[in-house]
Design a protein around this motif. Structure first.
Motif, PDB file in Angstrom:
ATOM      1  N   ILE A   6      35.741  38.338  40.978  1.00 48.19           N
ATOM      2  CA  ILE A   6      35.848  38.859  42.354  1.00 48.19           C
ATOM      3  C   ILE A   6      35.095  37.952  43.325  1.00 48.19           C
ATOM      4  O   ILE A   6      34.231  37.173  42.909  1.00 48.19           O
ATOM      5  N   GLY A   7      35.422  38.101  44.593  1.00 44.25           N
ATOM      6  CA  GLY A   7      34.749  37.303  45.627  1.00 44.25           C
ATOM      7  C   GLY A   7      33.466  37.961  46.104  1.00 44.25           C
ATOM      8  O   GLY A   7      33.247  39.157  45.884  1.00 44.25           O
ATOM      9  N   ALA A   8      32.647  37.157  46.776  1.00 38.82           N
ATOM     10  CA  ALA A   8      31.333  37.639  47.208  1.00 38.82           C
ATOM     11  C   ALA A   8      31.434  38.755  48.258  1.00 38.82           C
ATOM     12  O   ALA A   8      30.589  39.639  48.300  1.00 38.82           O
ATOM     13  N   VAL A   9      32.500  38.721  49.059  1.00 40.10           N
ATOM     14  CA  VAL A   9      32.633  39.753  50.099  1.00 40.10           C
ATOM     15  C   VAL A   9      32.873  41.112  49.461  1.00 40.10           C
ATOM     16  O   VAL A   9      32.217  42.107  49.807  1.00 40.10           O
ATOM     17  N   LEU A  10      33.799  41.144  48.495  1.00 34.21           N
ATOM     18  CA  LEU A  10      34.074  42.407  47.793  1.00 34.21           C
ATOM     19  C   LEU A  10      32.819  42.859  47.048  1.00 34.21           C
ATOM     20  O   LEU A  10      32.475  44.050  47.044  1.00 34.21           O
ATOM     21  N   SER A  11      32.162  41.891  46.411  1.00 34.33           N
ATOM     22  CA  SER A  11      30.938  42.198  45.662  1.00 34.33           C
ATOM     23  C   SER A  11      29.903  42.859  46.571  1.00 34.33           C
ATOM     24  O   SER A  11      29.288  43.860  46.215  1.00 34.33           O
ATOM     25  N   ARG A  12      29.758  42.283  47.774  1.00 36.30           N
ATOM     26  CA  ARG A  12      28.755  42.802  48.709  1.00 36.30           C
ATOM     27  C   ARG A  12      29.171  44.186  49.237  1.00 36.30           C
ATOM     28  O   ARG A  12      28.368  45.101  49.294  1.00 36.30           O
ATOM     29  N   ASN A  13      30.448  44.288  49.607  1.00 36.65           N
ATOM     30  CA  ASN A  13      30.917  45.546  50.191  1.00 36.65           C
ATOM     31  C   ASN A  13      30.864  46.702  49.177  1.00 36.65           C
ATOM     32  O   ASN A  13      30.557  47.836  49.542  1.00 36.65           O
ATOM     33  N   MET A  14      31.213  46.401  47.925  1.00 39.63           N
ATOM     34  CA  MET A  14      31.280  47.456  46.904  1.00 39.63           C
ATOM     35  C   MET A  14      29.991  47.560  46.091  1.00 39.63           C
ATOM     36  O   MET A  14      29.881  48.386  45.202  1.00 39.63           O
ATOM     37  N   ALA A  70      37.908  39.028  49.960  1.00 41.60           N
ATOM     38  CA  ALA A  70      37.852  40.447  50.339  1.00 41.60           C
ATOM     39  C   ALA A  70      39.006  41.215  49.713  1.00 41.60           C
ATOM     40  O   ALA A  70      40.164  40.806  49.821  1.00 41.60           O
ATOM     41  N   GLY A  71      38.716  42.312  49.064  1.00 44.26           N
ATOM     42  CA  GLY A  71      39.737  43.248  48.591  1.00 44.26           C
ATOM     43  C   GLY A  71      40.629  42.712  47.490  1.00 44.26           C
ATOM     44  O   GLY A  71      41.752  43.193  47.342  1.00 44.26           O
ATOM     45  N   GLN A  72      40.179  41.683  46.764  1.00 44.84           N
ATOM     46  CA  GLN A  72      41.029  41.137  45.701  1.00 44.84           C
ATOM     47  C   GLN A  72      40.264  41.093  44.380  1.00 44.84           C
ATOM     48  O   GLN A  72      39.090  40.704  44.344  1.00 44.84           O
ATOM     49  N   ILE A  73      40.993  41.457  43.332  1.00 44.84           N
ATOM     50  CA  ILE A  73      40.413  41.360  41.991  1.00 44.84           C
ATOM     51  C   ILE A  73      41.325  40.460  41.168  1.00 44.84           C
ATOM     52  O   ILE A  73      42.540  40.677  41.111  1.00 44.84           O
ATOM     53  N   TYR A  74      40.765  39.392  40.627  1.00 43.54           N
ATOM     54  CA  TYR A  74      41.555  38.409  39.887  1.00 43.54           C
ATOM     55  C   TYR A  74      41.437  38.720  38.396  1.00 43.54           C
ATOM     56  O   TYR A  74      40.308  38.825  37.862  1.00 43.54           O
ATOM     57  N   ILE A  75      42.593  38.880  37.782  1.00 44.46           N
ATOM     58  CA  ILE A  75      42.590  39.089  36.318  1.00 44.46           C
ATOM     59  C   ILE A  75      43.631  38.126  35.732  1.00 44.46           C
ATOM     60  O   ILE A  75      44.447  37.554  36.473  1.00 44.46           O
ATOM     61  N   PRO A  76      43.642  37.920  34.427  1.00 41.49           N
ATOM     62  CA  PRO A  76      44.624  36.975  33.847  1.00 41.49           C
ATOM     63  C   PRO A  76      46.062  37.411  34.155  1.00 41.49           C
ATOM     64  O   PRO A  76      46.392  38.603  34.078  1.00 41.49           O
ATOM     65  N   LEU A  77      46.905  36.465  34.463  1.00 40.91           N
ATOM     66  CA  LEU A  77      48.293  36.730  34.885  1.00 40.91           C
ATOM     67  C   LEU A  77      49.073  37.489  33.805  1.00 40.91           C
ATOM     68  O   LEU A  77      49.733  38.490  34.103  1.00 40.91           O
ATOM     69  N   GLU A  78      48.978  36.987  32.589  1.00 41.02           N
ATOM     70  CA  GLU A  78      49.779  37.606  31.521  1.00 41.02           C
ATOM     71  C   GLU A  78      49.353  39.055  31.272  1.00 41.02           C
ATOM     72  O   GLU A  78      50.178  39.914  30.957  1.00 41.02           O
ATOM     73  N   LYS A  79      48.034  39.287  31.447  1.00 42.75           N
ATOM     74  CA  LYS A  79      47.533  40.643  31.262  1.00 42.75           C
ATOM     75  C   LYS A  79      48.131  41.575  32.319  1.00 42.75           C
ATOM     76  O   LYS A  79      48.588  42.682  32.010  1.00 42.75           O
ATOM     77  N   LEU A  80      48.141  41.106  33.558  1.00 38.01           N
ATOM     78  CA  LEU A  80      48.676  41.927  34.656  1.00 38.01           C
ATOM     79  C   LEU A  80      50.177  42.161  34.454  1.00 38.01           C
ATOM     80  O   LEU A  80      50.689  43.252  34.698  1.00 38.01           O
ATOM     81  N   ARG A  81      50.874  41.096  34.018  1.00 36.74           N
ATOM     82  CA  ARG A  81      52.317  41.231  33.787  1.00 36.74           C
ATOM     83  C   ARG A  81      52.585  42.318  32.735  1.00 36.74           C
ATOM     84  O   ARG A  81      53.480  43.140  32.891  1.00 36.74           O
ATOM     85  N   SER A  82      51.776  42.278  31.689  1.00 38.13           N
ATOM     86  CA  SER A  82      52.015  43.275  30.635  1.00 38.13           C
ATOM     87  C   SER A  82      51.604  44.679  31.108  1.00 38.13           C
ATOM     88  O   SER A  82      52.243  45.676  30.762  1.00 38.13           O
ATOM     89  N   MET A  83      50.539  44.752  31.929  1.00 36.03           N
ATOM     90  CA  MET A  83      50.089  46.053  32.438  1.00 36.03           C
ATOM     91  C   MET A  83      51.141  46.680  33.355  1.00 36.03           C
ATOM     92  O   MET A  83      51.282  47.901  33.424  1.00 36.03           O
ATOM     93  N   THR A  84      51.862  45.837  34.076  1.00 34.15           N
ATOM     94  CA  THR A  84      52.817  46.361  35.090  1.00 34.15           C
ATOM     95  C   THR A  84      54.259  46.289  34.609  1.00 34.15           C
ATOM     96  O   THR A  84      55.181  46.636  35.375  1.00 34.15           O
TER      97      THR A  84
END
Lengths: 248, 392
Positions: free
Chosen positions: B144-152, B191-205
């Motif tokens: 995650i980015g520092a902005v999301l980290s700080r906000n959350m 801000a507002g983004q969570i990065y996860i592995p592409l293949e994992k997201l593809r399989s999750m969705t």
């Protein structure tokens, strides 16, 4: 009219508007001035001598009549032609010197030569010659506020003479000077008149100046009153007498 | 002209303190205008460079339904990556990115996020996706980015519950482990983004081989739209930065205007005072052979020369200052990420010859006009009155 006349004035009239009426400063003036003359327009304040000098100097124009200066009819000159006449052929000396206060003595005297676009070497030589005529070679780097009134007027003479003009017009040149300085200034001008054959025309009511003039043209209320000519010997005698009086 | 320049220079230098005060004020305008414009150019350059490095690469293909400003479009904005991209994908010069809507629950709070699936080995963007290769058995690794980290108030090592909907609209949830918190100058990637592995997201969705956008590295290559994939060039994607900088520059122009106005007032005032006080001198110039028009020219040159002297003075102290700023940069006193656009905490001004020349020309031109306006009065003066020093 003289054959070698450099100034010829015919029936000259000058009026100035004053509200709805007008004021006549000069009326029916006729005059002729030859090369090498040392002459003056004499009269009390308001007699029109400065107005006439300004017209001859192409700073003003006649309302009627004709003013021929060095072959140029002043009333018919354009602003540019008048400026060229002043730049090339006329020298001015003013009562309050009119030096450029932020410039040095050298730069003040150099100014007319700059306008004539002369080369730097030639300018320098001519400026130093002119300063030598008036005895100010030691003051080249001084600025007008550092000089006495007499020295300022000598700078003004050098500035008027540096380009060796045909005609020098001097308006009350000694009005701000004491007797000793006035005498020195006039001696200098007389010397230059003799050596360079430059025509001098004064506007004055100062007795000291009048004593040096060879030709005295009296004006009163804007009209010609009378004229006197003095022989050269008589002028020289007066010079000696003035010098003696001053040395006492 | 040469004579006028020479005389004007002598007059200016001779005027002493009055001249140098005007020159100092004008030189300040030169330096400030160049510095602030340089700062804007530096910001523009930095913002575009950072966007290229962190967010857009050399350009992107967007699914035709994708609108980054409307999260509701995410449900429909995905499709299989076109077969024509396969060569570049194999070389690693193209990277598919899948974005879906999701929700995280930090400390019991609910926070909508964009779940971004990206290949851990990608090398086009500077996002530290390599961290996604970390083997985690009981959670999904996330960056995650520092902005999301700080906000959350989420830090590295924290675990969060994340919920999403698959292709069939079914909700599902899992735990994510924050492997890395990165910091960039581009709030959009933080801000507002969570990065996860592409293949994992593809399989999750259940969106196998699909993507929302495709980033590529080669911006020079000629590209066209590909079916439902719309080509977005680098220039198109960075255009909003240009727009923002342009808006800021217009705002700054008001400041330049006020600065120049103050300097011009000083010059104008000096000119008016000069003409008022130097009537005898004006008369003398005319008696010695100048026309009135030439005297107008002389006074105009004299006024304009303030700006030339100011350029010289500005060069004396401005060059070292501008050089120092270009080297050390200008650090903003407040958090840059709060601005909501790509902006580094320290901005490095970028000066171009065009900027310097244009600034000098504008200041000289404006000074000349301001010097000319009061000088016109001389053209109406009576020289014989001027010679006596009478006020006209």
């Amino acid at each position: 009219m003289e054959n070698n006349a450099i100034i010829t004035i015919k029936d000259l009239t000058k009026t100035f508007p004053m509200g709805k009426s007008s004021f006549t400063a000069l009326e029916g003036i006729n005059l002729s001035l030859g090369t090498g003359e040392f002459s003056g327009l004499i009269g009390p304040s308001g007699s029109g001598k400065t107005t006439l000098l300004n017209i001859i100097g192409s700073l003003d124009t006649p309302t009627s009549g004709e003013a021929l200066v060095l072959g140029h009819s002043i009333g018919e000159l354009s602003a540019k032609q008048a400026a060229r006449l002043r730049k090339e052929s006329l020298g001015f000396i003013f009562q309050s010197y009119n030096l450029l206060s932020v410039h040095t003595v050298f730069e003040n005297v150099e100014f007319p030569l700059l306008l004539l676009k002369m080369g730097a070497d030639e300018r320098k030589k001519m400026v130093m010659d002119a300063l030598e005529w008036v005895g100010l070679t030691e003051k080249v780097k001084s600025k007008p506020p550092q000089l006495s009134g007499g020295e300022c007027q000598r700078v003004a003479i050098a500035r008027a003479m540096v380009k060796k003009p045909s005609l020098v017009l001097a308006d009350e040149p000694t009005a701000n000077l004491d007797a000793a300085n006035s005498h020195n200034i006039l001696q200098t001008m007389l010397k230059l008149n003799k050596e360079l054959n430059t025509t001098f025309l004064f506007a004055t009511h100062d007795e000291k100046v009048i004593g040096y003039l060879r030709r005295k043209i009296y004006l009163l209320d804007g009209k010609f009153e009378k004229e006197e000519r003095v022989g050269e010997d008589e002028v020289e005698l007066k010079e000696v007498e003035s010098g003696r009086r001053l040395s006492k | 002209m040469k004579t006028a320049l020479k005389l004007a220079f002598r007059n200016l230098i001779g005027a002493g303190l009055r001249t140098w005060l005007n020159v100092l004020v004008l030189s300040f305008s030169f330096v400030v205008i160049i510095w602030m414009n340089g700062l804007m150019a530096g910001w523009d350059y930095q913002a575009k460079t950072d966007m290229t490095n962190w967010q857009i690469g050399g350009g992107q293909y967007w699914h035709e339904q994708y609108d980054p400003y409307d999260p509701f479009t995410l449900t429909e904005s995905h499709a299989p990556v076109p077969a024509g991209f396969s060569d570049e994908l194999a070389r690693g010069t193209m990277e598919p990115i899948l974005v879906v809507q999701g929700t995280i629950y930090p400390e019991g709070r609910m926070q909508p996020v964009a779940i971004t699936g990206i290949r851990p080995g990608q090398e086009i963007l500077m996002i530290p996706t390599f961290a996604l290769d970390t083997v985690v058995t009981d959670a999904v690794p996330a960056v995650i980015g520092a902005v999301l980290s700080r906000n959350m108030q989420v830090k590295e090592g924290d675990r969060l519950t994340m919920r999403w909907r698959d292709a069939n609209g079914m909700f599902d949830a899992t735990e994510i482990l924050v492997i890395k918190v990165f910091s960039s100058n581009v709030p959009a990637v933080e801000a507002g983004q969570i990065y996860i592995p592409l293949e994992k997201l593809r399989s999750m969705t259940l969106l196998e081989d699909e993507a929302t956008l495709v980033t590529f590295s080669d911006s020079e290559k000629e590209r066209q739209d590909a079916g439902e994939w719309v080509h977005k060039s680098k220039d198109e994607l960075t255009a909003p930065v240009d727009e923002i900088i342009k808006t800021k520059t217009v705002g700054q122009s008001v400041f330049y205007g006020i600065l120049l106005l103050l300097a011009m007032l000083a010059v104008f005032d000096t000119q008016v005072l000069s003409i008022f006080r130097r009537q005898k001198e004006i008369g003398t110039y005319i008696a010695l052979g100048y026309t009135r028009r030439e005297v107008v020219g002389l006074f105009t040159v004299e006024g304009a020369m303030h700006s030339v002297l100011a350029a010289v003075v500005a060069a004396l102290y401005g060059f070292p200052f501008l050089w120092w700023q270009a080297r050390e940069g200008w650090t903003m006193p407040i958090e840059a990420s709060e601005f909501g656009m790509a902006m580094a905490q320290t901005l490095y001004p970028v000066y171009s010859a065009g900027l310097v020349i244009a600034t000098v020309l504008i200041v000289v031109l404006v000074t000349t006009i301001v010097s000319y306006l009061p000088s016109r009065k001389i053209a109406k003066m009576n020289p014989t009155e001027a010679l006596r020093g009478r006020i006209q």
